[in-house]
Structures are given as structure tokens and as C-alpha cells.
Design a protein around this motif. Sequence first.
Motif, PDB file in Angstrom:
ATOM      1  N   MET A  18      -7.265   6.125   7.565  1.00 54.64           N
ATOM      2  CA  MET A  18      -5.895   6.295   7.094  1.00 54.64           C
ATOM      3  C   MET A  18      -5.000   5.126   7.496  1.00 54.64           C
ATOM      4  SD  MET A  18      -6.186   8.832   5.280  1.00 54.64           S
ATOM      5  CE  MET A  18      -4.473   8.823   4.755  1.00 54.64           C
ATOM      6  N   ASP A  56       0.858  -1.194   0.000  1.00 51.00           N
ATOM      7  CA  ASP A  56       0.000   0.000   0.000  1.00 51.00           C
ATOM      8  C   ASP A  56       0.886   1.232   0.000  1.00 51.00           C
ATOM      9  OD1 ASP A  56      -1.871   1.978   0.301  1.00 51.00           O
ATOM     10  OD2 ASP A  56      -2.789   1.177   2.118  1.00 51.00           O
ATOM     11  N   GLY A  63       4.103   9.046  -2.585  1.00 51.97           N
ATOM     12  CA  GLY A  63       3.271   9.757  -3.543  1.00 51.97           C
ATOM     13  C   GLY A  63       4.063  10.044  -4.804  1.00 51.97           C
ATOM     14  N   SER A 107       0.358   4.384  -0.380  1.00 50.26           N
ATOM     15  CA  SER A 107      -0.131   5.546   0.366  1.00 50.26           C
ATOM     16  C   SER A 107       0.148   5.409   1.856  1.00 50.26           C
ATOM     17  CB  SER A 107      -1.631   5.730   0.130  1.00 50.26           C
ATOM     18  OG  SER A 107      -2.360   4.606   0.600  1.00 50.26           O
ATOM     19  N   GLY A 157       3.549   6.513   2.677  1.00 52.68           N
ATOM     20  CA  GLY A 157       3.854   7.906   2.366  1.00 52.68           C
ATOM     21  C   GLY A 157       4.450   8.089   0.993  1.00 52.68           C
TER      22      GLY A 157
END
Length: 342
Positions: free
Chosen positions: A314, A180, A187, A182, A185
Motif C-alpha cells: 500500500m 498516484d 477514489g 490511490s 486517498g
Amino acid sequence: MSTTHTSSPPPRDPVGRVPSAAAPSAAEPSGAPVAADTAPRPAAAPGSAPEPRSGLDPERPFGAHLRLAWWKPLLIIPGLLVAMVVLQTVLTLIVVLMEMAAFGRDPMDATISPLMMAVMNLGLAAMGPLAILVTALVARVPWRSLIASPRRASLRRGLVYAGAFSALVGVALALTALIDPSAAGIGQFAITSTTIGLVLVALLTTPLQAAGEELLFRGAMMPLLASWVRAVRPALVLGMIASSIVFGLVHMSVDPWLLSYYAVFGLCMAAMAVISRGLEAPIAFHVMNNLIMMVVGALFAGGGGIVIDRSVGMGGPVMLVFIVVDLVAVGLVWLYERSQRP
């Protein structure tokens, strides 16, 4: 006055020790000579205050090695937490106002700029020495005993742990990025002046921030909470769990996965401190974890500020990767410390 000596055993002092033969007995005349190096200390004057007793209990393990009145932690712990929140709030507000005036920053903008990161990290860094100083003064213990006890703190030990943990955190981050991105962190990669500023600030201040949190929560708060219980094992359990819960709550996440992760992280740091009898291992892991995360977050923030979102949703099962890494780190500390002891 008769000077006849009886065959009764010599008197004992209040803690059961037999007076040395060199010390004058009660039957000696007041004018008897006494050697300078064996002269007894003068008795305290009636009504004078007793000599302060140290709050350090060397018979108990690190993390539960303080003895102090039950009400003192009730004053110290809330006071430190309030000071932390107030300091962070005031510093953040000052930076927002400055950047609004200088750069037209939107007050609702939640991104972290280099200046914001600097003041947040330094604010948390300052709380560590403050917590150690206050606890040492109130408990009447050497401040070094709150960093390592009964052994001395070791820079070499910390560097060894930092090297091992940097590789461990790197592997965890790589696995998380595959599962994952995202959550890791990851991006859009970009390098701007903001990116460079964030990386520099992270390198310079994140180690101080992480060390400050460990000094606060594991150096001061854990033994303060443990001091309420006299039995060693229940004291350690109370200190480790309670300080970890507080550590998780102050991160102000309402996501159950993130909240659980922060609490487990704190518990693992507490376990490292108890196993190693000091803070080098938890400080090293905390530093490498935060430093790597912040640098990666800055590089993959699309050239802008870092966004730390702890709202519901989140987190997720991917946090189990980081939890497993924390547990593996505890195991490594146990193995290393076991190899260092005769």
C-alpha cells in the motif's frame, strides 16, 4: 561563653553560598531578635522525609529537560502504550457490536464509519492529557513544562504554524494525487449522509486526535526516554529516535514504505518540538496533515466509509513526496524560530 569574634571567613552552606549579613550567626545568643522577613526556615525534624525534588532541569533543552529515576520511564511508557491499545480495542469493539445490532454491519468490514472515527479519535485524544498528567505527577514537574519549556506555550505561534502547514500539506496532497491517486486517498467522489458525517466528525475530532498523539509521543515519551542519558546531545538523539520508532510501530503497518514514513514523520515532529522548544509546531503540522487527509478521504470514498489499508504494497516511492514535505516543514520551523529570537 566567649563572645570574641575571629577574622576567619564566614561559614558557607552546603551549596557554597555565604550567609547573608541579616541572618543570625551561630555565635549569636539564642534570645537575639530576628527580623520576621529574614527568619530562617525551621530545620527538618530528624528522620523526616526530604522535600521532593523537581524533575525539571532548566539547563537542558526541551525534549531532554526531565531528570528522574531510571526505572520510572520503564513503568510510565509501557503503561501508557498498553492503555492506548486497550482503550482503542475496547472502543472499536463496542462500536462494531453496536453497528452490527443496529445496521447489520459485517464484522469483517474494515471501513471506518462516522461513529467509528469519532471513538477512535476521541480515544487517542484522551491519551494525550493522560500522558502529560501521569508524567508531570511522577516527575514532579509543572504540566505546562511538558508542552513548552523554558518559554510559555503560545496559541498565536500554533495558529501561525497551522496556516503555513495547511498550504504545505495541500500542495503535497495535490502532487501525490497527480502521481498516484490511490496513495492520496483519491477514489470516487460522492456525497452521502455517511460522507457528511465523516467530514463533520473529522473537523470536530481529528484536531483532538492529532494533538493527543503529540502530547503522548513528543510531550511525554520523548523527554522520558531522554532522561536516561545525562549528556545533552546523546539524550536528545535517544529521545527523538526512540520515540519516533515507537510512534511508527504503533501504526501497525507492515509495509516498509509506510513504516519508514511514519518513523520519519515522528522524527520530524520531534525535531520541530526541540527547535521551537514546545509542541505548537508539531501539533499544528499533525493536525493539518491528518485533517486534510481525512476530509479528502471522506469526500473521495464513493459515499461510503473510509478504508485505511496499511498492508504490504500500500506504500511505495510516492511516500517520498510526504517525507520531503515533512523535512521542508522542519526547515520552516527552524527559520521561523530563528527570526523570533533576538
